[in-house]
Design a protein around this motif. Structure first.
Motif, PDB file in Angstrom:
ATOM      1  N   ARG A  52       0.832  -1.201   0.000  1.00 47.24           N
ATOM      2  CA  ARG A  52       0.000   0.000   0.000  1.00 47.24           C
ATOM      3  C   ARG A  52       0.872   1.259   0.000  1.00 47.24           C
ATOM      4  O   ARG A  52       0.619   2.214  -0.715  1.00 47.24           O
ATOM      5  CB  ARG A  52      -0.924  -0.022   1.213  1.00 47.24           C
ATOM      6  CG  ARG A  52      -1.988   1.036   1.177  1.00 47.24           C
ATOM      7  CD  ARG A  52      -2.954   0.921   2.342  1.00 47.24           C
ATOM      8  NE  ARG A  52      -3.502  -0.427   2.459  1.00 47.24           N
ATOM      9  CZ  ARG A  52      -3.257  -1.244   3.483  1.00 47.24           C
ATOM     10  NH1 ARG A  52      -2.485  -0.874   4.464  1.00 47.24           N
ATOM     11  NH2 ARG A  52      -3.784  -2.440   3.515  1.00 47.24           N
ATOM     12  N   TYR A  53       1.942   1.258   0.806  1.00 45.11           N
ATOM     13  CA  TYR A  53       2.849   2.389   0.870  1.00 45.11           C
ATOM     14  C   TYR A  53       3.524   2.609  -0.482  1.00 45.11           C
ATOM     15  O   TYR A  53       3.596   3.728  -0.981  1.00 45.11           O
ATOM     16  CB  TYR A  53       3.900   2.162   1.959  1.00 45.11           C
ATOM     17  CG  TYR A  53       5.089   3.075   1.830  1.00 45.11           C
ATOM     18  CD1 TYR A  53       5.000   4.397   2.228  1.00 45.11           C
ATOM     19  CD2 TYR A  53       6.285   2.633   1.280  1.00 45.11           C
ATOM     20  CE1 TYR A  53       6.082   5.253   2.088  1.00 45.11           C
ATOM     21  CE2 TYR A  53       7.364   3.476   1.139  1.00 45.11           C
ATOM     22  CZ  TYR A  53       7.257   4.790   1.546  1.00 45.11           C
ATOM     23  OH  TYR A  53       8.321   5.626   1.390  1.00 45.11           O
ATOM     24  N   LEU A  54       4.024   1.532  -1.068  1.00 45.39           N
ATOM     25  CA  LEU A  54       4.718   1.662  -2.347  1.00 45.39           C
ATOM     26  C   LEU A  54       3.766   2.102  -3.457  1.00 45.39           C
ATOM     27  O   LEU A  54       4.140   2.924  -4.300  1.00 45.39           O
ATOM     28  CB  LEU A  54       5.398   0.349  -2.724  1.00 45.39           C
ATOM     29  CG  LEU A  54       6.562  -0.057  -1.832  1.00 45.39           C
ATOM     30  CD1 LEU A  54       7.063  -1.435  -2.205  1.00 45.39           C
ATOM     31  CD2 LEU A  54       7.681   0.963  -1.893  1.00 45.39           C
ATOM     32  N   GLY A  61       4.264   9.771  -8.124  1.00 41.66           N
ATOM     33  CA  GLY A  61       5.393   9.953  -9.022  1.00 41.66           C
ATOM     34  C   GLY A  61       6.737   9.775  -8.341  1.00 41.66           C
ATOM     35  O   GLY A  61       7.729  10.378  -8.739  1.00 41.66           O
ATOM     36  N   GLY A  62       6.790   8.953  -7.295  1.00 41.00           N
ATOM     37  CA  GLY A  62       8.044   8.688  -6.597  1.00 41.00           C
ATOM     38  C   GLY A  62       8.357   9.686  -5.503  1.00 41.00           C
ATOM     39  O   GLY A  62       9.368   9.568  -4.823  1.00 41.00           O
ATOM     40  N   ARG A  63       7.501  10.676  -5.338  1.00 41.60           N
ATOM     41  CA  ARG A  63       7.742  11.668  -4.285  1.00 41.60           C
ATOM     42  C   ARG A  63       7.383  11.090  -2.925  1.00 41.60           C
ATOM     43  O   ARG A  63       6.479  10.277  -2.810  1.00 41.60           O
ATOM     44  CB  ARG A  63       6.914  12.923  -4.548  1.00 41.60           C
ATOM     45  CG  ARG A  63       7.339  13.657  -5.802  1.00 41.60           C
ATOM     46  CD  ARG A  63       6.549  14.942  -5.990  1.00 41.60           C
ATOM     47  NE  ARG A  63       5.108  14.715  -6.016  1.00 41.60           N
ATOM     48  CZ  ARG A  63       4.419  14.356  -7.096  1.00 41.60           C
ATOM     49  NH1 ARG A  63       5.029  14.156  -8.232  1.00 41.60           N
ATOM     50  NH2 ARG A  63       3.114  14.184  -7.030  1.00 41.60           N
ATOM     51  N   PRO A  64       8.061  11.522  -1.857  1.00 40.30           N
ATOM     52  CA  PRO A  64       7.725  11.047  -0.514  1.00 40.30           C
ATOM     53  C   PRO A  64       6.353  11.562  -0.079  1.00 40.30           C
ATOM     54  O   PRO A  64       5.745  12.381  -0.764  1.00 40.30           O
ATOM     55  CB  PRO A  64       8.837  11.596   0.369  1.00 40.30           C
ATOM     56  CG  PRO A  64       9.503  12.647  -0.427  1.00 40.30           C
ATOM     57  CD  PRO A  64       9.208  12.400  -1.869  1.00 40.30           C
ATOM     58  N   SER A  65       5.894  11.126   1.079  1.00 38.88           N
ATOM     59  CA  SER A  65       4.576  11.508   1.573  1.00 38.88           C
ATOM     60  C   SER A  65       4.485  13.016   1.777  1.00 38.88           C
ATOM     61  O   SER A  65       5.485  13.726   1.825  1.00 38.88           O
ATOM     62  CB  SER A  65       4.273  10.787   2.880  1.00 38.88           C
ATOM     63  OG  SER A  65       5.108  11.281   3.902  1.00 38.88           O
ATOM     64  N   GLY A  73       9.588  21.152   1.298  1.00 39.56           N
ATOM     65  CA  GLY A  73       9.132  22.360   0.618  1.00 39.56           C
ATOM     66  C   GLY A  73       9.391  23.602   1.451  1.00 39.56           C
ATOM     67  O   GLY A  73       9.733  24.657   0.938  1.00 39.56           O
ATOM     68  N   HIS A  74       9.244  23.473   2.771  1.00 39.57           N
ATOM     69  CA  HIS A  74       9.491  24.599   3.654  1.00 39.57           C
ATOM     70  C   HIS A  74      10.957  25.004   3.589  1.00 39.57           C
ATOM     71  O   HIS A  74      11.283  26.181   3.513  1.00 39.57           O
ATOM     72  CB  HIS A  74       9.094  24.242   5.093  1.00 39.57           C
ATOM     73  CG  HIS A  74       9.410  25.313   6.085  1.00 39.57           C
ATOM     74  ND1 HIS A  74       8.742  26.508   6.111  1.00 39.57           N
ATOM     75  CD2 HIS A  74      10.334  25.378   7.063  1.00 39.57           C
ATOM     76  CE1 HIS A  74       9.244  27.264   7.080  1.00 39.57           C
ATOM     77  NE2 HIS A  74      10.211  26.593   7.672  1.00 39.57           N
ATOM     78  N   VAL A  75      11.851  24.035   3.590  1.00 38.06           N
ATOM     79  CA  VAL A  75      13.282  24.328   3.514  1.00 38.06           C
ATOM     80  C   VAL A  75      13.596  24.983   2.170  1.00 38.06           C
ATOM     81  O   VAL A  75      14.296  25.975   2.121  1.00 38.06           O
ATOM     82  CB  VAL A  75      14.120  23.025   3.684  1.00 38.06           C
ATOM     83  CG1 VAL A  75      15.577  23.285   3.411  1.00 38.06           C
ATOM     84  CG2 VAL A  75      13.936  22.497   5.096  1.00 38.06           C
ATOM     85  N   ASN A  76      13.052  24.440   1.094  1.00 40.32           N
ATOM     86  CA  ASN A  76      13.303  25.003  -0.231  1.00 40.32           C
ATOM     87  C   ASN A  76      12.758  26.413  -0.359  1.00 40.32           C
ATOM     88  O   ASN A  76      13.377  27.272  -0.951  1.00 40.32           O
ATOM     89  CB  ASN A  76      12.708  24.116  -1.331  1.00 40.32           C
ATOM     90  CG  ASN A  76      13.452  22.805  -1.435  1.00 40.32           C
ATOM     91  OD1 ASN A  76      14.601  22.704  -1.033  1.00 40.32           O
ATOM     92  ND2 ASN A  76      12.790  21.802  -1.967  1.00 40.32           N
ATOM     93  N   SER A  77      11.570  26.662   0.213  1.00 40.33           N
ATOM     94  CA  SER A  77      10.990  27.988   0.097  1.00 40.33           C
ATOM     95  C   SER A  77      11.806  29.020   0.853  1.00 40.33           C
ATOM     96  O   SER A  77      11.956  30.149   0.422  1.00 40.33           O
ATOM     97  CB  SER A  77       9.536  27.999   0.579  1.00 40.33           C
ATOM     98  OG  SER A  77       9.482  27.729   1.966  1.00 40.33           O
TER      99      SER A  77
END
Length: 83
Positions: A52-54, A61-65, A73-77
């Motif tokens: 189910r997780y996989l 699209g291979g992105r984490p949860s 995203g917070h770090v990137n922003s």
């Protein structure tokens, strides 16, 4: 019915609620046959959970949860604001 219960029944495990409570309280132990059925049921549920997780990750699209992606995203922003 809960997933582990279904897996246990499919593995041939049929015990009463009283027996389950005794096993959990360590007042009785399962027989070898029941231990084998418990092991098979555990592995079945574990396999389903991993699958189910996989599957969810493939659908993203291979992105984490979202929790991990939100943190990243917070770090990137914050880096974008500095740059």
């Amino acid at each position: 019915m809960w997933r582990a219960g279904c897996a246990g029944r499919a593995a041939g495990l049929s015990v009463t609620a009283r027996t389950l409570r005794a096993w959990q309280a360590d007042t009785r132990t399962p027989s070898r046959k029941n231990l084998a059925a418990i092991e098979q049921a555990y592995r079945t549920v574990q396999r389903e959970n991993v699958a189910r997780y996989l599957l969810a990750r493939l659908n993203r699209g291979g992105r984490p949860s979202q929790q991990v992606a939100g943190w990243a995203g917070h770090v990137n922003s914050s880096q974008d604001e500095q740059g």
